[in-house]
Design a protein around this motif. Sequence first.
Motif, PDB file in Angstrom:
ATOM      1  N   THR A 156      -2.770 -15.818   0.221  1.00 49.50           N
ATOM      2  CA  THR A 156      -1.499 -15.133  -0.046  1.00 49.50           C
ATOM      3  C   THR A 156      -1.722 -13.753  -0.634  1.00 49.50           C
ATOM      4  O   THR A 156      -1.117 -12.761  -0.210  1.00 49.50           O
ATOM      5  N   GLN A 196      -3.454  -6.504   2.028  1.00 45.09           N
ATOM      6  CA  GLN A 196      -3.843  -5.888   3.296  1.00 45.09           C
ATOM      7  C   GLN A 196      -2.644  -5.507   4.156  1.00 45.09           C
ATOM      8  O   GLN A 196      -2.599  -4.399   4.706  1.00 45.09           O
ATOM      9  N   GLN A 197      -1.628  -6.393   4.254  1.00 49.22           N
ATOM     10  CA  GLN A 197      -0.515  -6.150   5.158  1.00 49.22           C
ATOM     11  C   GLN A 197       0.633  -5.387   4.497  1.00 49.22           C
ATOM     12  O   GLN A 197       1.261  -4.542   5.122  1.00 49.22           O
ATOM     13  N   LEU A 218       6.504 -13.006   1.296  1.00 51.39           N
ATOM     14  CA  LEU A 218       5.641 -12.382   2.302  1.00 51.39           C
ATOM     15  C   LEU A 218       6.448 -11.794   3.450  1.00 51.39           C
ATOM     16  O   LEU A 218       6.042 -10.803   4.064  1.00 51.39           O
ATOM     17  N   HIS A 270      -4.401 -11.958  -0.410  1.00 50.99           N
ATOM     18  CA  HIS A 270      -5.063 -11.128   0.621  1.00 50.99           C
ATOM     19  C   HIS A 270      -4.037 -10.531   1.575  1.00 50.99           C
ATOM     20  O   HIS A 270      -4.121  -9.346   1.949  1.00 50.99           O
ATOM     21  N   HIS A 271      -3.026 -11.319   1.974  1.00 50.93           N
ATOM     22  CA  HIS A 271      -1.976 -10.809   2.868  1.00 50.93           C
ATOM     23  C   HIS A 271      -1.167  -9.702   2.186  1.00 50.93           C
ATOM     24  O   HIS A 271      -0.836  -8.694   2.817  1.00 50.93           O
TER      25      HIS A 271
END
Length: 1698
Positions: free
Chosen positions: A1507, A1513-1514, A1477, A1509-1510
């Motif tokens: 995890t 999206q990011q 991440l 989702h991050h």
Amino acid sequence: MDASLRPVTFLFLVFLIIIHPNFFCNGDSQSQIRCIQSDRNALLKFKQHLQDPSDRLASWTGDVDCCQWMGVVCHNVTGHIHQLHLRSFPPIWDELMTYEQYEDQYEAYVRSSMFGGKLNPALLDLKYLNYLDLSNNDFNYTQIPKFLGSMESLRYLNLSHAGFGGVIPHQLGNLSNLHYLNLGGGGYDLYVNNLQWLSDLPLLQHLDMSSVYSEASDWLQVTNKLPSLLELRLSDCELPFIPPTPSVNFSSLTTLDLSWNRFENTLILSWIVGLRNLVFLDLSFNSFQGPIPVVLQNMTSLRHLDLSHNNFNHSIPNWLYSFSRLEFLNLYSNNFQGTISSAIANLTSAISIDLSDNEFSGYLRDELGQFKNLHSLSLGYNSISGPIPVSLGNISSLRYLDLSKNQFNGTLPQNFGQLSKLNILGIDSNMLKGVVSEVHFSNLTRLSRLYAFGNQLTLKVSHDWIPPFQLQVLSLRSWNLGPKFPPWLCSQRHLQYLDISNTGVSDMVPPLFWNLTSQLSFLNLSHNLIYGEIENSLMILSTSAVIDLSSNHFKGPLPYISSNASVLDLSNNSFSGSISHFLCYKMNEPKNMELLNLGKNLLSGKIHGCWTKWQNLRVLNLGNNNFTGNIPASMGSLTSLESLHLHSNKLSCKLPSSLKSCKELVIIDLSENEFVGSVPSWIGHRLLSLVILNLRSNNFHGHIPKELCALTSLQILDLSHNKLSGSIPRCVKNFTAMATKNNPIQGFNSYSTGQYYGESLPLESTLLVIKGTVNEYSTILQLLQSLNASNFIGNKLCGPPLTDNCTVNGVKPNNENIGSKDTGGLEVDWFYVSMALGFVVGFWGVCGPLLLNKQWRIMYFQFLDHMGYKLKGVLSFQYCECKGLISSQWRKLNLAASKVCGSDSYSRQGIPSYFGYLERLRHLDLSFAGFGVFIPQQLKNLSQLYFLNLHGNGLYVDSLGWVSRLSSLQWASGAALQMSFNSYLTFYPVGFCFRNMLILKWSLCMLQKAAPVHAFQEATKISLEFIAALIGRQRLIEVLIGFIRASNFLHHHFLILNLENNKPVLKNSSDGSESGSLLQSMNHTLRIFGSRLLRQWVIHPLCDRNMISAHLDAVSEIVESMGSSRALQNIGGLDGEDSDITIVQPEFSYLLSSVLTNLGRSPDIQRGITRIFHQTATPSEVARARKEVQLSKEKLDCLIDLYRKKLGMRKLEFVSVSGTTHLIELPLDLKVPLSWVKVNSTKKMICYHPPEVLTALDQLSLANEKLNIACQAAWDSFLKGFSKYYAEFQAAVQALATLDCLHSLATLCRNKNYVRPDFCYDDEPVLIHICAGRHPVLDTTLQDNFVPNDTNLHADREYCQIVTGPNMGGKSCYIRQVALIAIMAQLFSSKQSGGKCGWSSCFLLPVSRVALSGRNFPLAIVLWKFALVRLGWFLCTGIISKLHVLDGIYTRMGASDSIQQGRSTFLEELSEASHILQNCTARSLVIIDELGRGTSTHDGVAIAYATLHHLLQQKRCMVLFVTHYPKIADIRTEFPGSVGAYHVSYLTSHKDMDMEDSKTDHEDVIYLCKLVTGVSERSFGFKVAQLAQLPSSCISRATVMASRLEALLSCRAGNRSKNKWLLEKLLIDNEQKVQENMLETPECFCSGGTGDLEDINNAYKEFFLNLKAAISDDDLARSFQFLNHARSIAKELISRLR
């Protein structure tokens, strides 16, 4: 016949019988024939000069008829001696004989059974001798007597293994009647310069000259003149090559042995194939390569074919299997590939087949079981997989079976127990599993050796089982034999080698077992849980026995060990008490022990001084015990000791000075004791071989002696935690060995276990403190040098590497910047502060405006250029002024490094054209003279020039045609020139005119403009042909033609791989070898230097799109050249004057391969630098020293005659005992002079050293020492001279290695039909598009059965795939193949010195089209414990693939922990996820497999969901997310169009179960391995449990439990949904409507009435809890109570519903 003649004939025959009664007699008649007196006298003279130590010729004396003498055969009629049989018979190896027993018998045979001395010419008096056999004797390297050539009646002459030396006399060619000649077995002591004398032996039928050194190139032409020859053996003769010959005259040849010659020919020539009558053919240990020639298929009469130890490759041709007469086939140690065909069963006459140590793969066929006469089958050291065929158990004649070092899986076939003739079985180092029972051995009555270690087999036999065999060797390491000690081992009365280490035995050793130790030479019971005491009786062992009982739970006192043991390891047990009885037992016997390890026990007391008889010890480990007292002085008698470990005891007192006699010590570890006194200075004087010196944690005081600085080999020095004081000697930092990284300890990393299977035991370990942590270090690994502050802390020392500086004049410096007493604050030196501030302001005041203002910056650099022009005008020297000073008679002109034209590239002048008129010039050196511009064409007039050096100038070369006119040129250097591509292309054709060229340096040249890839291909073709021509003329000393580096190729970005996390790139995880790794699959190099460079390419890939595309073009061109044969081409018009030069260009790939092969076969390269040394060096000092050694030996050997006369013992000989040589062994009662030194004795004999022998031994020792010094000096001198040319040789090898790597990649692409990838551009969206992708490893093994899959990820569309599906359905395989395709597309580059790139290459993928987008920044691929380790790193296949150049591939796969660091498996998993991440970008590929499985279901789902989702999206990176949580797929609602749900498809078939049970695993599953859309709700874990062979009862119980849990969860889900629905209704309806709705509730809900909903829910919970307890409780009474309670709750609920 006429009747009248019959009586006459009968009477004539009777008359003959009367006159000659022995005419028709045979054998027995010889007793009536007496030998001729002249023959008798000749034999007696012959005996006088013959040495007969065993008195075999005792019958050659007295009045006995010489025809009755041993070895003499006379003619039955004439009495003349016809035959002499004087050969000796060496001992024959017996299957029940140990290696030591055979050695003893062989030594006795050499000492007492072999004839010696010299041959007397009296043999010439035996005029009728036709048979002479002197084989297997020892004539002490004397030359074969020339008079043997005068014995013209000889028909049989056998001198094989007779110890003759020197040149074979050509007079043997006079033996024109000779039929049999055997001179083999000389071991290079015999040699022949000329073989022409053989042509004078026209009747010769048998010729054996094995091991006779010969450089004769005409050996074939000579033997071809022997038409009667039937057997020819020229094995190990160092023959240079097999000469071609149009036809052969010895067409009747039946036996041909040319093994062990290393011919330079790589192909079998046609004349060998023409020997149609050949029955025996041995070509082993040569350098033949390529496939087996097709022309061999006509040699169908062969019965013995040996092609072992060659470089044959490809697969075994099918026609070889049609040799129905072939009995012995040996293809051992080649490079054969492919599978073993079922046609092998056609070798119906086969007795022995050896296919081991090749590259065979695939499965074994059942047809192997059809052999009827097969005795030996060896398939070891291959990559054969699958189960062992049951049909092998049907080969009833099998005696030897070797299947070791393969990949066999499954179980061991039970019918192996029917191989009643099997003697040796090897199945070790495979992947066999399962149970081995008595059935597997039921009929193996002749089995003597069983090698089965390295498998996961379990032996289950009855307690009273007695095996039908008697083993000599048994190795079951890593089996499961426990927990009881196998009692059947006590029945093995002939056992010599036993290894049952790490077999799970947790028991006491039966007392009967220790009785077997007298016959064991190797015993390994280590790494078990064996307990109890070893019997206090003597453990009698065989000679040089190895005993390893380490890492068990033995206790009690140490056992008595006989003096025969060489290795004893009792470490890591619980032995206690003293060691005095162990050390001092039978002190009159010398001990043979070399390694003694008693560490990590509970031994106590003093170390007694009984070490004088342990002089063979090399390693002694008494560490980690409770010893007290001091080190005994007798330990100094251990002169062979190399490693001493006494750490972690309670030893005290000073170190005894006697230890300085142990000069061989390499390791001393005395840490953690209580030693006192100063550190002895003699350590630095006497122990010069020390590598490790550990005196940590003692009470040593005083200063560190400066003498330690003499320990030049020291790598680890630890003096911490003592009471030392003073300064650390400055010379400590100059330890040269500590400055050398990865320098392993040589000589005793491991101890070989003997003759059985090449196993070894680790010897060394020591404790080191590194950064405050105690670590155990083993010398099997390479040393990490240790010299820092931690090595000296805990003392009162000062000086580097400590931070405390030593005092100066009694005042300690203010190193801590203590504040001033006057001000109480810190003193600040404002001068240095202002100086630093002024530098910063001045620097940025000048440089800042130049960086910010472009116009100012340009004006500034123009100003600097202008000043440079002026300076150059002052300093430059104008050549025009020198024109009048030049003379046409000059022979040498040297302007090297004169800088006559300056060094500014803007104003350099060209080489004056009038240099070309100096026609007598022979030496022209213009190196580093500052010339520029073009090279004048007038230099072509220098026809006498032999030396030309243009190195280091700024010259530009547009044409090299003028070079071809320099016909006398021998030395030329044009390094670092700037060349046009046309000049580069024409250089090599012009080079063919260099007829006298010796040294050519044309490296590191720069192309002004990059040329097309196909143009480089044409140039490389010509350059290779040029190199091949130079090598063919053998006039080349240095070929340093480096690769031209284009200026736009200089700046590349490389991928930096962390090999700690990417081990599968170079090694596999199973055995740590290259087999199964990416490097191994790609390595098709022809030379070792190419293989080394390819390794660098693999770990330094490219990531620049333009560079990758260019390199793909290069490899594509080579691959295309492999596919078609190019026509001959002419390259003319190299320049205007030399247009007549014509170069023939052969097919490029063939030329490249042949050049690399020829280079590898060059004698100097093939035999190594030591052979160069022996051929070039003339060390006169070495010759003198060697002669002195020889004279000393002869003088020593001559002394035995003196003692024979003194003692009157005619048969007295020197003996050797325990390494002590030249002893005189005499009876006890025999008196000797007082000056004789007694060495040792037995009950009957005493061994002495007379003073003359001692003096001679000292002289011999001195002579040997001088020889060693002379040899080392000669070698150092040679290396010093060679080092001058090291850089040139290195550059040449680097260029050739690059060629080899390019050819290797092209070969890889061609063999696997790879397709080049297609990369997208940087401005395009990130995407990965793969159509019909295939996993490389599984695609190789499954072939057409592999199911391909597509992959489509796009940054603007779907860039995430959530993959679900059943266990073992193919999810991991899919994501791995995607990662492999992405990685392999960006993998290769060439990394040269300085970090700059020359030729680089990227391989092609095995797909029809691959496209990736580019980005010009480094790629950091991070593979976190990637599961590709198990399956291997190979290339992947597909149909169409389009990818983007990625900046990272991040993976979270597998499970591991770091217990040593206190990190659990789940913590490691989340740490890896955190790293992903934090580091991934939008151009990264992220692969996550089953995140969250290490915790509870709710926590795991939540963490996995968050995890993902991050990431979406990011980061918005490419994501492949594998999970067993279907809930994760709900994230699609938050990212519509960006996330796709997929699962690996499958089919199920039910087994007569109701539909309500369909969600349990009562069905068969067929995995389709195809990725389809949708989410899979099933995992089929019970099917995996069945494959893992869990007990069926466990699986059944788990199935029932799963059904109950699913029902409970379903009911809970229904309750929650219904409760929600009811609550909503309560808000809008009245109570009556609610009750009506509740009456309509489904049965699963089971709620009704008007009661409170919360009470109903609680009642349901209590009902299910009681029901669950009733099912799970094993107590029937309690279970019944729970059921009654649940029943009452159900009744209450039903009543409420009513």
